[in-house]
Design a protein around this motif. Structure first.
Motif, short mmCIF file in Angstrom:
data_model
loop_
_atom_site.label_atom_id
_atom_site.label_comp_id
_atom_site.label_asym_id
_atom_site.label_seq_id
_atom_site.Cartn_x
_atom_site.Cartn_y
_atom_site.Cartn_z
N SER A 61 0.75 -1.17 -0.20
CA SER A 61 0.36 -0.02 -0.07
C SER A 61 0.83 1.46 0.02
O SER A 61 0.47 2.02 -0.49
CB SER A 61 -0.83 -0.02 1.11
N VAL A 65 0.64 4.23 -2.57
CA VAL A 65 0.35 5.54 -2.40
C VAL A 65 1.16 6.36 -3.20
O VAL A 65 0.84 7.52 -3.91
CB VAL A 65 0.74 5.80 -1.05
N GLN A 66 2.38 5.81 -3.54
CA GLN A 66 3.48 6.53 -4.43
C GLN A 66 3.03 6.42 -5.95
O GLN A 66 3.37 7.36 -6.73
CB GLN A 66 4.78 5.99 -4.14
N ALA A 68 0.42 4.78 -7.58
CA ALA A 68 -0.72 4.52 -8.33
C ALA A 68 -1.20 5.95 -9.10
O ALA A 68 -0.88 6.95 -8.43
CB ALA A 68 -1.91 4.15 -7.26
N PRO A 71 -6.48 8.39 -8.34
CA PRO A 71 -6.53 9.04 -6.79
C PRO A 71 -7.42 8.06 -5.89
O PRO A 71 -6.96 7.88 -4.72
CB PRO A 71 -7.37 10.36 -7.17
N GLN A 74 -5.25 5.49 -4.67
CA GLN A 74 -4.13 6.04 -3.56
C GLN A 74 -4.89 6.13 -2.46
O GLN A 74 -4.51 5.86 -1.29
CB GLN A 74 -3.48 7.49 -4.31
N ARG A 75 -6.19 6.79 -2.35
CA ARG A 75 -6.84 6.85 -1.10
C ARG A 75 -6.90 5.70 -0.53
O ARG A 75 -6.98 5.32 0.82
CB ARG A 75 -8.29 7.48 -1.30
N GLN A 78 -3.60 4.31 1.00
CA GLN A 78 -3.47 5.33 2.18
C GLN A 78 -4.22 4.70 3.41
O GLN A 78 -3.66 4.64 4.52
CB GLN A 78 -3.94 6.87 2.32
N HIS A 126 -1.54 -1.11 -11.15
CA HIS A 126 -3.12 -0.75 -10.68
C HIS A 126 -3.61 -2.12 -10.63
O HIS A 126 -4.10 -2.59 -9.51
CB HIS A 126 -3.57 0.06 -11.62
#
Length: 189
Positions: A61, A65-66, A68, A71, A74-75, A78, A126
């Protein structure tokens, strides 16, 4: 050496001992938990596997975060870092109380998957992240926690597994709802 220098040398030599716990000053090891507080082999195995799974999820993960580009991914990533870190801290506390030393990293197989993920880019990254660490890893971890929640020998281990299940199930649902990579026709491709 003068008497003053000798006193200073002795004072400086004993200074580090003042900050050490009593067992370290005597050279003894910390006392293990009482025998009735130690985890069974099965419960230890559960905690060790849960720790490895958590390490893999957190590391994957952090990469997402770095790396992907979406968004939403990424969320999600995180959220996985934050929530799996909290779960890992709770597990570490439980393991210490039960005399179990947890692995400090993902398993060898998981590290191989992480390496493959780290070399991926774009849509391939992804897809691999969502499939391997969003869906597959959560399905495996849910099975692990389900089993411990039903069959753990220690009531504290059983309670930990039961408390972890709702969050893990929510993570799986979130992963399945993530959009497919831009180049995919559907989530299954």
């Amino acid at each position: 050496m003068t008497r003053l220098h000798r006193r200073r040398a002795i004072a400086l030599a004993t200074l580090p001992l003042l900050s050490l716990p009593s067992w370290a000053q005597t050279g003894a090891s910390p006392s293990p938990p009482p025998a009735d507080a130690r985890a069974s082999r099965a419960d230890s195995g559960f905690m060790e596997q849960a720790a490895q799974n958590g390490h893999a999820e957190i590391e994957a993960s952090r990469l997402a975060v770095q790396k992907a580009s979406d968004p939403q991914v990424q969320r999600f990533a995180q959220t996985m870092v934050d929530e799996h870190t909290r779960l890992a801290e709770e597990l570490a506390t439980l393991a210490r109380a039960k005399g179990v030393e947890l692995p400090r990293e993902a398993s060898m197989l998981q590290r191989g998957r992480l390496k493959l993920l780290s070399t991926s880019q774009g849509d391939t990254f992804h897809r691999r992240y969502v499939e391997a660490f969003g869906i597959d890893a959560h399905e495996d971890t849910i099975k692990l926690f389900d089993k411990a929640a039903a069959r753990a020998d220690d009531p504290d281990v059983k309670a930990f597994a039961s408390r972890g299940l709702p969050g893990l199930r929510r993570h799986l649902t979130m992963a399945k709802e993530l959009p497919p990579p831009r180049g995919s026709a559907s989530k299954g491709s």
